[in-house]
Design an enzyme around this catalytic site. Structure first.
Site, PDB file in Angstrom:
ATOM      1  N   TYR A   1       0.815  -1.220   0.000  1.00  0.00           N
ATOM      2  CA  TYR A   1       0.000   0.000   0.000  1.00  0.00           C
ATOM      3  C   TYR A   1       0.846   1.266   0.000  1.00  0.00           C
ATOM      4  O   TYR A   1       0.402   2.302   0.479  1.00  0.00           O
ATOM      5  CB  TYR A   1      -0.942   0.023   1.222  1.00  0.00           C
ATOM      6  CG  TYR A   1      -1.757  -1.246   1.331  1.00  0.00           C
ATOM      7  CD1 TYR A   1      -2.793  -1.478   0.425  1.00  0.00           C
ATOM      8  CD2 TYR A   1      -1.473  -2.205   2.289  1.00  0.00           C
ATOM      9  CE1 TYR A   1      -3.528  -2.651   0.498  1.00  0.00           C
ATOM     10  CE2 TYR A   1      -2.212  -3.376   2.367  1.00  0.00           C
ATOM     11  CZ  TYR A   1      -3.230  -3.588   1.476  1.00  0.00           C
ATOM     12  OH  TYR A   1      -3.944  -4.747   1.557  1.00  0.00           O
TER      13      TYR A   1
ATOM     14  N   TYR B   1     -12.998  -6.894   5.047  1.00  0.00           N
ATOM     15  CA  TYR B   1     -11.781  -6.965   4.235  1.00  0.00           C
ATOM     16  C   TYR B   1     -11.615  -8.409   3.779  1.00  0.00           C
ATOM     17  O   TYR B   1     -11.630  -9.324   4.607  1.00  0.00           O
ATOM     18  CB  TYR B   1     -10.535  -6.525   5.024  1.00  0.00           C
ATOM     19  CG  TYR B   1      -9.283  -6.698   4.200  1.00  0.00           C
ATOM     20  CD1 TYR B   1      -8.929  -5.741   3.246  1.00  0.00           C
ATOM     21  CD2 TYR B   1      -8.504  -7.846   4.307  1.00  0.00           C
ATOM     22  CE1 TYR B   1      -7.810  -5.921   2.446  1.00  0.00           C
ATOM     23  CE2 TYR B   1      -7.380  -8.029   3.503  1.00  0.00           C
ATOM     24  CZ  TYR B   1      -7.041  -7.061   2.577  1.00  0.00           C
ATOM     25  OH  TYR B   1      -5.946  -7.252   1.764  1.00  0.00           O
TER      26      TYR B   1
ATOM     27  N   ASP C   1     -15.159 -16.167   5.703  1.00  0.00           N
ATOM     28  CA  ASP C   1     -13.741 -15.879   5.482  1.00  0.00           C
ATOM     29  C   ASP C   1     -13.059 -15.935   6.853  1.00  0.00           C
ATOM     30  O   ASP C   1     -13.131 -14.981   7.629  1.00  0.00           O
ATOM     31  CB  ASP C   1     -13.611 -14.497   4.830  1.00  0.00           C
ATOM     32  CG  ASP C   1     -12.152 -14.089   4.631  1.00  0.00           C
ATOM     33  OD1 ASP C   1     -11.262 -14.744   5.214  1.00  0.00           O
ATOM     34  OD2 ASP C   1     -11.914 -13.096   3.913  1.00  0.00           O
TER      35      ASP C   1
ATOM     36  N   LYS D   1      -3.500 -17.298   6.098  1.00  0.00           N
ATOM     37  CA  LYS D   1      -2.664 -16.675   7.130  1.00  0.00           C
ATOM     38  C   LYS D   1      -1.963 -17.676   8.055  1.00  0.00           C
ATOM     39  O   LYS D   1      -0.860 -18.095   7.749  1.00  0.00           O
ATOM     40  CB  LYS D   1      -3.474 -15.636   7.898  1.00  0.00           C
ATOM     41  CG  LYS D   1      -3.707 -14.371   7.052  1.00  0.00           C
ATOM     42  CD  LYS D   1      -3.968 -13.130   7.892  1.00  0.00           C
ATOM     43  CE  LYS D   1      -3.777 -11.868   7.079  1.00  0.00           C
ATOM     44  NZ  LYS D   1      -4.983 -11.426   6.344  1.00  0.00           N
TER      45      LYS D   1
HETATM   46  C1  LIG Z   1      -5.413 -11.218   4.985  1.00  0.00           C
HETATM   47  C2  LIG Z   1      -6.814 -11.514   4.647  1.00  0.00           C
HETATM   48  C3  LIG Z   1      -7.199 -11.866   3.336  1.00  0.00           C
HETATM   49  C4  LIG Z   1      -6.239 -11.879   2.182  1.00  0.00           C
HETATM   50  O1  LIG Z   1      -5.227 -12.827   2.339  1.00  0.00           O
HETATM   51  P1  LIG Z   1      -3.858 -12.669   1.486  1.00  0.00           P
HETATM   52  O2  LIG Z   1      -3.104 -13.918   1.835  1.00  0.00           O
HETATM   53  O3  LIG Z   1      -3.203 -11.411   1.955  1.00  0.00           O
HETATM   54  O4  LIG Z   1      -4.248 -12.610   0.060  1.00  0.00           O
HETATM   55  C5  LIG Z   1      -8.530 -12.167   3.110  1.00  0.00           C
HETATM   56  N1  LIG Z   1      -9.431 -12.139   4.099  1.00  0.00           N
HETATM   57  C6  LIG Z   1      -9.108 -11.823   5.361  1.00  0.00           C
HETATM   58  C7  LIG Z   1     -10.155 -11.831   6.429  1.00  0.00           C
HETATM   59  C8  LIG Z   1      -7.787 -11.494   5.685  1.00  0.00           C
HETATM   60  O5  LIG Z   1      -7.471 -11.144   6.937  1.00  0.00           O
END
Ligand SMILES: *Cc1c(COP(=O)(O)O)cnc(C)c1O
Length: 436
Positions: free
Chosen positions: A16, A147, A255, A284
């Protein structure tokens, strides 16, 4: 050292950030890290500092863990990578077996990053719509403040304001956004008939009804909205979204990329409700922060509907799908997590964060303080001077990476009481400095 930083300053993009061609104010550039071990990073000029970020929430066991190092080294000795098209291998099967046993989901799709897993999850919803004879349904229902990643599909699901949708008008698909759910401090039990939950649910239901003919799925981060603003919302709202997805007869996608693997105090964010999703994204912490890997977990029912779509299967297949090195480390990471006492670790960190951060409630310049599991957040009244806050935290022996109006921490699980104290002390010092 200076030469590394000089090259970086000229040629390397950071997250960013402006291109390296833009002049960086003194002290605002990246710090050089030369190693990491346990819960500490070796940052040049600051020595060993506690990593209050777990490297963007991934390094849950800390760095250079003997079990994870051993898994990576052993896998290197047989193969680092082979294609997954037409081939399979023990690391993928072993990781898949663990995920199936741990979560009960039937079908697993391995991919390279969280963002790609969100792409895949949305594709599953759209292909499922085709498979059940409801082609043309291409929109997702989600909530503001989310996000989901930085590629275009995830971006289209991020908070419309925070995700800068105005910049991308005509490029991003336009999904359906419900209002922010009510806030939750993670402590109290918010019943399903809480007035704020009921009012919010009525809005979601009205929106769902208005768009029912075009919706292919519902997608949210359970309980904790991460990079969209570190907001927490009551598990009761998750139950509402489960019911809405059922009424629409579409998959509920959770997610869990930020919330998975214990971070919020339960193994998955959904367990707070508890609700069972149809599709789940994990990433993650999946490899304990060693390598990039994510997975989409899916029920047999949804997978069968995808198979019934004209493509005859899920139309996705990345080059590095199920990378053996990443799968081997991820399998060892899950073993480590389940063999250890993550629940007690996260509870200890939560207690320490509440004790250490509570004094900031109502402090000058502080808008809100909130804690959920091993997540501690201080929201300020103004955007944070990030270089200044980072400096102050480093002077107090802690690595933090604030964003927007937030100074927050997600410590690695092995952090002791004293280390959590050091982290909250550094946050308090940074808050005092930037709010002054
Ligand atoms: C970090 C994150 C993503 C994206 O993951 P990347 O490995 O950075 O592409 C998607 N959703 C959530 C909730 C996240 O915290």
């Amino acid at each position: 050292m200076d030469e590394l930083l000089a090259f970086d300053a000229q040629h390397l993009w950071h997250p960013y950030g402006p291109s390296a061609a833009a002049p960086v104010p003194a002290g605002a550039g990246p710090r050089l890290v030369t190693g990491a071990s346990g819960v500490r990073l070796d940052v040049v000029g600051h020595g060993d500092v506690i990593d209050g970020m777990s490297s963007w929430w991934a390094a849950i066991h800390g760095y250079r863990h003997p079990a994870l190092d051993a898994a990576a080294t052993a896998q290197l000795a047989s193969m680092s990578h082979v294609m997954f098209g037409g081939l399979t291998h023990a690391p993928a099967v072993e990781l898949g077996r663990r995920l199936v046993e741990l979560t009960g989901y039937d079908q697993i799709f391995f991919c390279d990053s969280g963002s790609v897993s969100v792409e895949v999850a949305v594709k599953i919803c759209l292909q499922r719509a085709l498979g059940v004879g409801r082609g043309g349904r291409t929109r997702m229902l989600t909530i503001r403040g989310g996000y989901h990643g930085d590629t275009f599909t995830p971006m289209s699901l991020c908070d419309p304001d925070g995700g800068m949708h105005s910049m991308w008008r005509g490029v991003l698909p336009e999904h359906v956004f419900a209002e922010l759910p009510p806030a939750w401090d993670g402590n109290e039990n918010v019943p399903d008939d809480d007035p704020a939950v009921l009012a919010w649910a009525a809005g979601v239901r009205a929106l769902a009804a208005a768009h029912a003919h075009e919706l292919a799925g519902v997608i949210v981060e359970p309980v904790l909205q991460g990079a969209g603003g570190m907001r927490m919302y009551p598990p009761a709202c998750l139950r509402v979204l489960r019911a809405v997805a059922d009424e629409l007869d579409v998959p509920l996608v959770l997610d869990e990329i930020a919330t998975g693997f214990g971070r919020t105090g339960t193994l998955f964010g959904a367990d707070h409700a508890p609700v069972r999703a149809d599709v789940v994204c994990v990433g993650k912490a999946l490899t304990g922060g060693y390598l990039t890997l994510a997975a989409v977990l899916c029920t047999a029912e949804v997978a069968a509907a995808v198979d019934a779509s004209p493509a005859g299967g899920l139309a996705h297949g990345p080059t590095f799908m199920a990378n053996p090195l990443a799968c081997a480390v991820a399998a060892a990471n899950l073993d480590l997590l389940l063999a250890g006492d993550w629940r007690a670790d996260v509870a200890r960190i939560e207690t320490g964060l509440r004790a250490g951060l509570s004094a900031l409630t109502g402090a000058p310049g502080v808008a809100d303080v909130r804690v959920l599991g091993a997540v501690g957040v201080v929201q300020l009244e103004r955007p944070v001077d990030v270089p200044l806050a980072t400096d102050v935290a480093l002077d107090h022996g802690v690595w933090l990476r604030p964003f927007r109006d937030l100074i927050y921490t997600m410590p690695p699980y092995p952090c002791t009481e004293d280390e959590v104290d050091t982290i909250t002390g550094a946050i308090a010092a940074a808050v005092r400095k930037v709010a002054a």
